[in-house]
Scaffold this active site. Structure first.
Site, PDB file in Angstrom:
ATOM      1  CG  PHE A 118      -2.368   0.574   0.953  1.00 39.16           C
ATOM      2  CD1 PHE A 118      -3.275   0.312   0.233  1.00 39.16           C
ATOM      3  CD2 PHE A 118      -2.752   1.940   1.810  1.00 39.16           C
ATOM      4  CE1 PHE A 118      -4.378   0.912  -0.182  1.00 39.16           C
ATOM      5  CE2 PHE A 118      -3.814   2.281   1.585  1.00 39.16           C
ATOM      6  CZ  PHE A 118      -4.569   1.925   0.561  1.00 39.16           C
ATOM      7  N   GLY A 119       1.709   1.431  -0.977  1.00 43.15           N
ATOM      8  CA  GLY A 119       2.427   2.655  -1.303  1.00 43.15           C
ATOM      9  C   GLY A 119       1.979   3.478  -1.936  1.00 43.15           C
ATOM     10  NE  ARG A 124      10.928  -4.229 -11.554  1.00 44.35           N
ATOM     11  CZ  ARG A 124      10.347  -3.152 -11.789  1.00 44.35           C
ATOM     12  NH1 ARG A 124       9.293  -3.161 -12.447  1.00 44.35           N
ATOM     13  NH2 ARG A 124      11.153  -2.295 -12.127  1.00 44.35           N
ATOM     14  CD  GLU A 148       9.188  -7.785 -17.631  1.00 48.30           C
ATOM     15  OE1 GLU A 148       9.539  -6.724 -18.068  1.00 48.30           O
ATOM     16  OE2 GLU A 148       8.214  -7.671 -16.665  1.00 48.30           O
ATOM     17  CG  HIS A 161       7.496  -3.545 -17.841  1.00 46.00           C
ATOM     18  ND1 HIS A 161       8.395  -4.398 -17.063  1.00 46.00           N
ATOM     19  CD2 HIS A 161       7.174  -2.553 -16.949  1.00 46.00           C
ATOM     20  CE1 HIS A 161       8.519  -3.597 -15.981  1.00 46.00           C
ATOM     21  NE2 HIS A 161       7.697  -2.556 -15.947  1.00 46.00           N
TER      22      HIS A 161
HETATM   23  C1  DGY Z   1       9.726   1.218 -12.857  1.00 46.35           C
HETATM   24  O1  DGY Z   1      10.075   2.347 -13.130  1.00 46.35           O
HETATM   25  O2  DGY Z   1      10.149   0.215 -12.075  1.00 46.35           O
HETATM   26  C2  DGY Z   1       8.723   0.466 -14.041  1.00 46.35           C
HETATM   27  O3  DGY Z   1       8.442  -1.020 -14.103  1.00 46.35           O
HETATM   28  C3  DGY Z   1       8.619   1.172 -15.433  1.00 46.35           C
HETATM   29  O4  DGY Z   1       7.320   1.032 -15.954  1.00 46.35           O
END
Ligand code: DGY
Length: 323
Positions: free
Chosen positions: A156-157, A241, A270, A288
């Site tokens: 919850f950031g 992620r 990825e 992404h």
């Molecule tokens: C980040 O900045 O960490 C993002 O994943 C890029 O979209």
């Protein structure tokens, strides 16, 4: 006075590249071909600052190479799990990132994936494009109702809160969440959200679960046990992620109908996505795209540039990564 020598690992928005050219002695990556291991070693040996980004594969031996010149890694991106912070600090490098500026766009993509997964938009588009749509009928492609459903948020950031805001104020959703530390009551109250103690509790209570926790942890937060705690009608959304989810366990849960759907913007390896995940109809896949708007990408580039300017002016960069 000699300008600091910088190298940028990928192509950046044109306006930011122009600003870098005016300010520094900068080497840009016109071809946008990713750096290989040797290019990183050479960059660390020949430039005062390297400006990497989230998809870079920085080899471990770049930090310990002989005659490392780099003093600053000004990352284009908020996530920095591609940088070995301990090794960078040990090599005398300062590390910065770009928090805050991609909050809204990432929450927008999370909401988009939630809607797409719930209402089967990707599947529907494939049906239309393949000329397999036979017309409207009362039982065609029935999805899950989003308005009024329960959204569970892990992490919850800034981005988790922005997602809660969209869900609660836009779609009348009830919000529950898990966060490593206790979230202040006034923050949770903005979306009438309830903090629960464990990931499993959030998984079990939610119709939709959206992940907003950092990557780079020792183990995926969403493992087979966490997936087993979800409702069979539940949908999992990941814009955080790839490594926060056990992709093999998720694929099995989707294939066996133990959860209803998923919307994924990030993946374990990825840009490679396992064929058996791509074969499933109940998953929406995006490449992404969380921060992919011109405004946001320019803001990220400008923030990385500001960090570099502050560093070479002898000031503390505004977005220092402490590690
Ligand atoms: C980040 O900045 O960490 C993002 O994943 C890029 O979209």
């Amino acid at each position: 006075m000699t300008k600091p020598k910088l190298i940028v690992t990928r192509k950046w928005p044109a306006s930011v590249e122009a600003r870098l050219r005016e300010t520094f002695d900068v080497t840009l990556n016109e071809t946008d071909v990713p750096f290989d291991a040797a290019a990183f070693v050479s960059a660390f040996q020949n430039y005062d600052a390297v400006l990497p980004t989230v998809s870079d594969m920085i080899p471990a031996d770049a930090y310990t190479a002989p005659n490392v010149r780099t003093k600053l890694l000004a990352n284009f991106g908020v996530g920095y799990n591609h940088i070995d912070i301990t090794a960078a600090h040990a090599a005398g490098m300062t590390v910065t990132n770009t928090p805050g500026v991609l909050t809204d766009c990432t929450a927008d993509i999370a909401m988009g994936l939630l809607l797409s997964s719930a209402r089967r938009i990707g599947e529907g588009e494939r049906e239309v494009r393949s000329d397999n749509w036979t017309g409207w009928r009362p039982t065609h492609m029935i999805g899950a109702k989003v308005t009024g459903a329960t959204l569970g948020i892990i992490g919850f950031g800034r981005i988790g809160q922005a997602m809660a805001h969209r869900a609660h104020h836009g779609f009348g959703m009830k919000v529950v969440f898990q966060n490593r530390s206790k979230v202040a009551d006034d923050i949770a109250a903005q979306t009438n959200a309830t903090q629960l103690d464990t990931v499993a509790e959030v998984m079990a209570a939610s119709d939709f679960v959206s992940l907003h926790c950092p990557g780079g942890q020792a183990e995926p937060i969403v493992n087979a046990a966490a997936l087993a705690a979800m409702k069979p009608s539940g949908h999992l959304i990941n814009t955080a992620r790839g490594d926060v989810v056990d992709e093999t366990a998720l694929t099995a849960a989707l294939k066996e109908g133990r959860i209803a759907g998923a919307g994924l913007d990030v993946f374990e390896k990825e840009p490679s996505i396992p064929a058996d995940l791509k074969a499933l109809d109940n998953v929406v896949l995006a490449p992404h795209l969380g921060s992919a708007t011109l405004e946001t990408r320019e803001a990220m580039g400008n923030m990385a540039t500001d960090n570099a300017i502050a560093f070479f002016d002898g000031d503390t960069p505004p977005n220092l990564v402490q590690g």
